[in-house]
Design a protein around this motif. Sequence first.
Motif, PDB file in Angstrom:
ATOM      1  N   TYR A 106       0.842  -1.198   0.000  1.00 18.50           N
ATOM      2  CA  TYR A 106       0.000   0.000   0.000  1.00 18.50           C
ATOM      3  C   TYR A 106       0.873   1.243   0.000  1.00 18.50           C
ATOM      4  O   TYR A 106       1.942   1.276   0.621  1.00 18.50           O
ATOM      5  CB  TYR A 106      -0.912   0.012   1.229  1.00 18.50           C
ATOM      6  CG  TYR A 106      -1.925  -1.109   1.238  1.00 18.50           C
ATOM      7  CD1 TYR A 106      -3.159  -0.953   0.631  1.00 18.50           C
ATOM      8  CD2 TYR A 106      -1.631  -2.324   1.861  1.00 18.50           C
ATOM      9  CE1 TYR A 106      -4.090  -1.982   0.632  1.00 18.50           C
ATOM     10  CE2 TYR A 106      -2.547  -3.364   1.870  1.00 18.50           C
ATOM     11  CZ  TYR A 106      -3.777  -3.177   1.253  1.00 18.50           C
ATOM     12  OH  TYR A 106      -4.699  -4.200   1.254  1.00 18.50           O
TER      13      TYR A 106
ATOM     14  N   TYR B  91      -3.902   3.671  -2.225  1.00 18.16           N
ATOM     15  CA  TYR B  91      -3.690   2.835  -3.401  1.00 18.16           C
ATOM     16  C   TYR B  91      -2.991   1.539  -3.000  1.00 18.16           C
ATOM     17  O   TYR B  91      -2.178   1.507  -2.067  1.00 18.16           O
ATOM     18  CB  TYR B  91      -2.834   3.562  -4.442  1.00 18.16           C
ATOM     19  CG  TYR B  91      -3.560   4.689  -5.143  1.00 18.16           C
ATOM     20  CD1 TYR B  91      -4.309   4.450  -6.295  1.00 18.16           C
ATOM     21  CD2 TYR B  91      -3.510   5.990  -4.644  1.00 18.16           C
ATOM     22  CE1 TYR B  91      -4.979   5.479  -6.931  1.00 18.16           C
ATOM     23  CE2 TYR B  91      -4.188   7.026  -5.276  1.00 18.16           C
ATOM     24  CZ  TYR B  91      -4.918   6.760  -6.423  1.00 18.16           C
ATOM     25  OH  TYR B  91      -5.592   7.779  -7.041  1.00 18.16           O
TER      26      TYR B  91
ATOM     27  N   GLN C 100      -4.136   0.318  -8.046  1.00 22.35           N
ATOM     28  CA  GLN C 100      -5.591   0.367  -7.903  1.00 22.35           C
ATOM     29  C   GLN C 100      -5.956   1.175  -6.658  1.00 22.35           C
ATOM     30  O   GLN C 100      -5.297   1.064  -5.623  1.00 22.35           O
ATOM     31  CB  GLN C 100      -6.166  -1.051  -7.762  1.00 22.35           C
ATOM     32  CG  GLN C 100      -5.919  -1.974  -8.941  1.00 22.35           C
ATOM     33  CD  GLN C 100      -6.852  -1.689 -10.103  1.00 22.35           C
ATOM     34  OE1 GLN C 100      -7.887  -1.048  -9.942  1.00 22.35           O
ATOM     35  NE2 GLN C 100      -6.479  -2.176 -11.282  1.00 22.35           N
TER      36      GLN C 100
ATOM     37  N   THR D 265      -7.970   1.997  -3.282  1.00 15.58           N
ATOM     38  CA  THR D 265      -8.577   1.141  -2.259  1.00 15.58           C
ATOM     39  C   THR D 265      -9.904   1.739  -1.794  1.00 15.58           C
ATOM     40  O   THR D 265     -10.275   2.850  -2.179  1.00 15.58           O
ATOM     41  CB  THR D 265      -7.631   0.996  -1.052  1.00 15.58           C
ATOM     42  OG1 THR D 265      -7.494   2.277  -0.424  1.00 15.58           O
ATOM     43  CG2 THR D 265      -6.259   0.489  -1.489  1.00 15.58           C
ATOM     44  N   LYS D 266     -10.592   1.018  -0.930  1.00 14.13           N
ATOM     45  CA  LYS D 266     -11.864   1.509  -0.396  1.00 14.13           C
ATOM     46  C   LYS D 266     -11.680   2.700   0.541  1.00 14.13           C
ATOM     47  O   LYS D 266     -12.642   3.396   0.866  1.00 14.13           O
ATOM     48  CB  LYS D 266     -12.597   0.385   0.328  1.00 14.13           C
ATOM     49  CG  LYS D 266     -11.853  -0.160   1.545  1.00 14.13           C
ATOM     50  CD  LYS D 266     -12.642  -1.281   2.194  1.00 14.13           C
ATOM     51  CE  LYS D 266     -11.912  -1.838   3.421  1.00 14.13           C
ATOM     52  NZ  LYS D 266     -12.678  -2.943   4.059  1.00 14.13           N
ATOM     53  N   TRP D 267     -10.440   2.922   0.991  1.00 16.91           N
ATOM     54  CA  TRP D 267     -10.156   4.065   1.865  1.00 16.91           C
ATOM     55  C   TRP D 267      -9.804   5.322   1.061  1.00 16.91           C
ATOM     56  O   TRP D 267      -9.534   6.365   1.648  1.00 16.91           O
ATOM     57  CB  TRP D 267      -9.017   3.729   2.814  1.00 16.91           C
ATOM     58  CG  TRP D 267      -9.280   2.507   3.638  1.00 16.91           C
ATOM     59  CD1 TRP D 267     -10.142   2.388   4.701  1.00 16.91           C
ATOM     60  CD2 TRP D 267      -8.696   1.223   3.449  1.00 16.91           C
ATOM     61  NE1 TRP D 267     -10.128   1.114   5.182  1.00 16.91           N
ATOM     62  CE2 TRP D 267      -9.244   0.356   4.447  1.00 16.91           C
ATOM     63  CE3 TRP D 267      -7.772   0.691   2.560  1.00 16.91           C
ATOM     64  CZ2 TRP D 267      -8.901  -0.975   4.542  1.00 16.91           C
ATOM     65  CZ3 TRP D 267      -7.423  -0.637   2.661  1.00 16.91           C
ATOM     66  CH2 TRP D 267      -7.986  -1.454   3.652  1.00 16.91           C
ATOM     67  N   ASN D 268      -9.765   5.210  -0.253  1.00 19.86           N
ATOM     68  CA  ASN D 268      -9.372   6.330  -1.102  1.00 19.86           C
ATOM     69  C   ASN D 268     -10.531   7.324  -1.229  1.00 19.86           C
ATOM     70  O   ASN D 268     -11.585   6.998  -1.780  1.00 19.86           O
ATOM     71  CB  ASN D 268      -8.968   5.820  -2.491  1.00 19.86           C
ATOM     72  CG  ASN D 268      -8.321   6.888  -3.342  1.00 19.86           C
ATOM     73  OD1 ASN D 268      -8.787   8.014  -3.410  1.00 19.86           O
ATOM     74  ND2 ASN D 268      -7.234   6.526  -4.009  1.00 19.86           N
ATOM     75  N   ASN D 269     -10.323   8.542  -0.721  1.00 21.36           N
ATOM     76  CA  ASN D 269     -11.338   9.587  -0.801  1.00 21.36           C
ATOM     77  C   ASN D 269     -10.973  10.675  -1.800  1.00 21.36           C
ATOM     78  O   ASN D 269     -11.596  11.738  -1.808  1.00 21.36           O
ATOM     79  CB  ASN D 269     -11.546  10.227   0.576  1.00 21.36           C
ATOM     80  CG  ASN D 269     -12.129   9.237   1.573  1.00 21.36           C
ATOM     81  OD1 ASN D 269     -13.029   8.468   1.225  1.00 21.36           O
ATOM     82  ND2 ASN D 269     -11.616   9.244   2.792  1.00 21.36           N
TER      83      ASN D 269
ATOM     84  N   LYS E 124      -9.363   9.628  -9.157  1.00 21.75           N
ATOM     85  CA  LYS E 124      -8.826   8.292  -8.872  1.00 21.75           C
ATOM     86  C   LYS E 124      -8.076   7.767 -10.088  1.00 21.75           C
ATOM     87  O   LYS E 124      -8.528   7.897 -11.223  1.00 21.75           O
ATOM     88  CB  LYS E 124      -9.957   7.341  -8.467  1.00 21.75           C
ATOM     89  CG  LYS E 124     -10.592   7.670  -7.128  1.00 21.75           C
ATOM     90  CD  LYS E 124     -11.662   6.657  -6.751  1.00 21.75           C
ATOM     91  CE  LYS E 124     -12.170   6.893  -5.327  1.00 21.75           C
ATOM     92  NZ  LYS E 124     -12.764   8.222  -5.158  1.00 21.75           N
TER      93      LYS E 124
END
Length: 321
Positions: A7, A13, A35, A37-41, A45
Amino acid sequence: VKHYMGYIADSAYVVRFKNIAIIDNKIQLRDFSLQPTKWNNDRVKHTASVKIFELAQVDWMDLIYHQRLVANHATLIMPQMNMRVDGAKKRNNRRANISPFVLLDKLRHRGQIKKWYVQKGDLLFNDQQGQKIAISQFYMSVNVDSLLAAESEIKLVHSLDPLWFSKLEFDNLKLNVKVKDGNYSKNQKTILLDNIRYVAKNTNTESTINQLLLNGLAVNSDNHIHVDALSWVNAAINLRSKTNRNSSSKFKLPTDFAITFGQIQGANTSFRFQQNETIASVFVNNLRASSLKFSSNENPVISNLRIKGENFNLVTSNSLE
């Protein structure tokens, strides 16, 4: 090392690659991917996959003792890169507000790669407003020193040499532009576009230009572009004026912006203009002019225009032809 996953960027990412090979002063990552991640705000993107990511002439001492990645050049072979803009700009998202030039300056302190090469790449950008930019099968070389020296987006062109692509498409709610076989050379100061297809969606008109050449390209500043010569081999230009002349829908150049062309030469061009029931058309065998200027502060100016054509036709609303 095989099947690595890690990460980066505060777990925004995830990075994966199938295996890594170290040969002499080269590092090769195969089947590299990036890619979100689900934590990417982040509002923007990025997604990428690269068949081979190679770093050449790596400085091992800098890498081991100073944790700085120093290499002569990096090569991306068959990369597929996607950029997607999600939603409106968030005020509390500090990452989204960072200037790209600030990010470039930070990257310079983390490492130094003199040149980037891309072979057979694909790039796709889209947003929620329906805007899309796609480039297929492109090859390019990026000089990192020139990239870091750029003070604005328009001057980033100085860092490219050369750039070649098979297809380019720009699409939004008002228009669609497709370009085939484009070639840009900084050394020769030329842009050659083999075929351009332009569709205005609001008037349902289509225009094409073949073998468009811009010679002597100079980006003098953020608000002034000069081209020594503009030419094309053949074209079909179709224009239609809507009855509702809403000034807000007209194309406007940026404030204090100007683009000038020197010698202009065109051939084998059909023009067709329609306004309501009035239609005018003509075939131009040859077109020449000594200069053409578009400016945000004044009307377009063309000098020493000479046209040789045939088959002029005018049809009006009262059936006069």
